[in-house]
Scaffold this motif. Structure first.
Motif: not given
Length: 591
Positions: A219-226, A342-345, A443-450
Motif C-alpha cells: 500500500x506504500x507505493x503506486x504501480x500502474x498507469x501514471x 517516483x512515489x514519494x508518498x 519519529x513516526x514521519x521519519x519511520x514511514x519516510x525511511x
C-alpha cells in the motif's frame, strides 16, 4: 367610481421580443454551439481514426518472446544502460533490457526485461507516429509499416539511427531516434511533402501492456498507469480501467507526460511540451487477452506545406527510476513534475530529505546499511532535547509509583477517584503523562519516510549490509523457527522471524520495561504483548527498516537509562521483567 383600465396586449412588442429571442438563439447556434459541436465531432472522428490506425495488434495466442524478436527485422540498441532493438515493422520500441539490473541478487541471474513485442507474455511496447485528419485518405505509417534504415545500423549514445518510409503519394516520413541521459529516447519525426497541396497530420503516441501486470501489493507505493496533466498527477489503477472498459479516462492538457510505472521501472511518453493534446488511460480487450494503454493525441495538426517539410519532436523515458537521472532530465528539459514518477508518498518533503541524507552518508561510508545506522544516530541527535525532557518526565513518573500504589489501596473500588488523585499527583510533581509519546510522534514521519526510501527507491534495491543481509530492501532471510538455518526446513511465511526482527522485538521489550507501568491492567497486557506483535508483523518488512528500528531502540535504551540514572530512578530491569510475566510476578504476602 371609475374602474381601473385593463392593460392592453401589445402585439408589436411581442413580435419584436420573439424575433429578438430567435435572433439570439440562432446567433448562439451559428457562432458557438455549431462550431463547438463540429469540433467535438472532429475530435471523436479523430479518436476513431487514431484507434483504427494504431489498432491494437496481438492475437490471442501468446508466443515466445525470443521467436517474435527473431521473426522481424530490427535495429540494435547498445548503450551502457540499455540493450535491445527497435522493430522495423511499425518502428516500435518493443525490445528493451536493463543490463545493469538483474532479477535477483545473483549477478548470473537474467537481466531485467522492460519491453517485449506484442503477442509475447506480458507484452509491453511503445509506438509513435501521425494520423490524418478525419475524412482524409492520406497514407500514413502504422504498426505494420516496414521502415528502412539509413545511416548507422546500431543505436548508441553517440550514434542516432534514422528510419524512413515513403508513402508513394508524395510524402516521405523520416524518424531520427537518439538516446541521451541514460534512459531518455528523443524521437524527431520529419515529414517531407513533394506534392502540390499542403497536408495536415496529427501526432500521437501510445504505450501498451498486454496481460494484467502483477503489482507488488504494497500500500506504500503506486504501480500502474501514471501521468501528469495540467500540473496534476493522474493515477488510474488497472482494476478501475478494466471495470469501465468503454469509458477511457481522457484528460486534455498541455505539457506533462504519461505511461506506466512499476516499483523500480517506468516507460513514459513525453509529448512536445508546447503542444495541446488529449491524454487517455484505457482498458483494451484483444482476442484472448486484456490490455492496458496510455496514449496521447494532439488536438491540432501540424501542416506540411507543399514542397516543404514539418517536424515534430517528443521523447520516451524507458528504464530504471533513478533519482539522480530523473532530476537531471527535469533540469535539462523541464518536463512538468517529472520527479512524481517516483512515489514519494504523504511525507514527500521528509522522504526526499531522508533519501538525500542516506545517499550522502552512503557516499562517505560506502554501505547503505551503515548509512542507515548513521542517519538513525543523526535523527536521535536532532530530537535529543525533546527526548531528554520526555525521559525526564517518565523518570519522575516512575519515582511516583509508591504514591500511585497508595492511591489504589486507598480507593480500591473508585476508579474515578483514583484518576482524580493521580492527576493531582502529576500536577503537584509537575509531570506530564503524555510526554513519553512526543518522541514517538516525532519519529513516526521519519519511520514511514525511511520505509518509503528503502522499499521504493531503486538505489537500495539489492544493496547489501553485512553477513547474511545481502538485500536491505528484502526481509531478513533467516528465521528463528529453523534455528537460523541449522535445521534444513523452511517454515511458513508467517514464521519467518529472522535475527534482526527478533533483535528489534527484544530491544523494544527492554525499552518498554524502562517506561512507567500503565495503571490499567488491560494497558499493561497490551504493553507486554506489543513487542511480540511487532516482531511478527515486522518480520516480513525490509531488513533495512528493521535494522533501523532495532538500532533506534538501542540508542533510546542508552539515552533513557542515562536520564533515569541522572534522576535517581532505579532501573531494576530484571525486576520489571519478572513483574511483566504472570507466573513470575510477585504475589502479595498473606496477611
Amino acid at each position: 367610481m371609475s374602474q381601473p383600465q385593463k392593460p392592453q396586449f401589445d402585439t408589436k412588442n411581442m413580435i419584436m421580443a420573439v424575433a429578438l429571442s430567435m435572433l439570439i438563439v440562432f446567433g448562439w447556434q451559428y457562432y458557438y454551439a455549431g462550431p463547438a459541436a463540429k469540433k467535438a465531432q472532429e475530435a471523436t472522428q479523430t479518436q476513431e481514426t487514431v484507434q483504427a490506425t494504431i489498432a491494437t495488434d496481438g492475437a490471442g495466442q501468446v508466443k515466445d518472446r525470443a521467436s517474435l524478436i527473431a521473426a522481424t527485422k530490427r535495429v540494435k540498441i547498445d548503450t551502457p544502460d540499455l540493450a535491445g532493438s527497435i522493430n522495423l515493422t511499425g518502428a516500435l520500441l518493443d525490445d528493451l533490457e536493463l543490463p545493469k539490473y538483474h532479477e535477483t541478487i545473483d549477478d548470473k541471474s537474467p537481466v531485467v526485461t522492460l519491453l517485449s513485442p506484442s503477442g509475447a507474455p506480458n507484452a509491453y511496447f511503445v509506438e509513435q507516429g501521425f494520423v490524418p485528419k478525419p475524412g482524409s485518405t492520406i497514407k500514413v505509417p502504422d504498426s505494420k509499416t516496414e521502415w528502412q534504415v539509413e545511416g548507422a545500423p546500431t543505436l548508441t549514445t553517440s550514434t542516432p539511427v534514422t528510419l524512413t518510409w515513403d508513402n508513394g503519394e508524395g510524402l516521405k516520413f523520416a524518424r531520427e531516434i537518439s538516446i541521451s541521459d541514460n534512459y531518455l529516447f528523443t524521437v524527431k519525426q520529419t515529414v517531407t511533402n513533394s506534392g502540390t497541396a499542403p497536408v495536415d497530420l496529427i501526432p500521437y503516441g501510445r504505450a501498451q501492456r498486454q496481460d494484467t501486470p502483477q503489482v507488488a501489493g504494497y500500500w506504500v507505493f503506486y504501480e500502474g498507469p501514471l501521468g501528469v496533466q495540467n500540473g496534476g498527477l493522474e493515477e488510474h489503477k488497472y482494476a478501475a480501467l478494466k471495470k469501465d472498459p468503454d469509458v477511457p479516462a481522457t484528460v486534455p492538457s498541455k505539457g506533462g507526460w504519461l505511461g506506466f510505472t512499476d516499483k523500480y521501472w517506468a516507460a513514459m511518453l513525453i509529448p512536445d511540451q508546447e503542444t495541446n493534446y488529449a491524454a487517455s488511460y484505457r482498458f483494451v480487450k484483444i482476442p484472448g487477452r486484456d490490455a492496458y494503454q496510455t496514449d496521447f493525441l494532439a488536438t491540432a495538426p501540424i501542416t506540411v506545406p507543399a514542397g516543404g517539410s514539418a517536424t515534430y519532436e517528443d521523447h520516451v523515458y524507458a528504464g530504471a527510476k533513478i533519482v539522480s537521472v530523473i532530476n537531471s532530465i527535469f533540469e535539462k528539459f523541464k518536463f512538468a513534475h517529472f520527479d512524481l514518477m517516483i512515489d514519494w508518498g504523504w511525507f514527500a518533503p521528509i522522504t526526499k530529505f531522508m533519501f538525500y541524507l542516506v545517499s550522502f552518508v552512503h557516499s562517505i561510508v560506502g554501505n547503505f546499511g551503515v548509512a542507515i545506522l548513521v542517519v538513525t544516530l543523526l535523527v536521535k541527535l536532532a530530537v535529543f532535547p525533546l527526548a531528554n525532557r520526555s525521559y525526564a518526565s517518565m523518570s519522575k513518573m516512575k519515582n511516583l509509583k509508591p504514591q500511585m500504589d497508595a492511591i489504589k489501596e486507598k480507593y480500591p473500588d473508585d476508579k474515578m477517584k483514583q484518576q482524580q488523585e493521580t492527576m493531582a499527583l502529576y500536577k503537584e510533581a509537575k509531570v506530564n503523562p503524555m510526554a513519553g509519546c512526543l518522541p514517538i510522534f516525532v519519529q513516526i514521519p521519519v519511520f514511514f519516510s525511511l520505509y518509503k526510501v528503502i522499499l521504493t527507491t531503486i538505489e537500495l534495491r539489492h544493496a547489501p549490509f553485512f553477513g547474511w543481509i545481502h538485500d536491505l530492501s528484502a526481509p531478513d532471510p533467516t528465521t528463528l523457527f529453523n534455528l537460523f538455518g541449522l535445521i534444513p526446513w523452511t517454515p511458513p511465511h508467517a514464521l519467518m522471524i529472522g535475527f534482526w526482527p527478533l533483535l528489534m522485538g527484544i530491544t523494544m521489550w527492554v525499552q518498554m520495561r524502562l517506561n512507567p507501568t500503565p495503571p490499567d491492567p488491560i494497558q499493561q497486557q497490551m504493553f507486554n504483548w506489543m513487542p511480540v506483535i511487532f516482531t511478527f508483523s515486522l518480520g516480513t518488512f525490509p531488513a533495512g527498516l528493521v535494522i533501523y528500528w532495532a538500532w533506534s531502540n538501542t540508542l533510546s535504551i542508552l539515552q533513557q537509562s542515562y536520564i533515569m540514572k541522572k534522576h535517581g530512578t532505579e532501573l531494576n530491569l530484571f525486576g520489571n521483567i519478572k513483574d511483566s510475566i504472570p507466573f513470575l510476578k510477585k504475589k502479595p504476602a498473606a496477611t
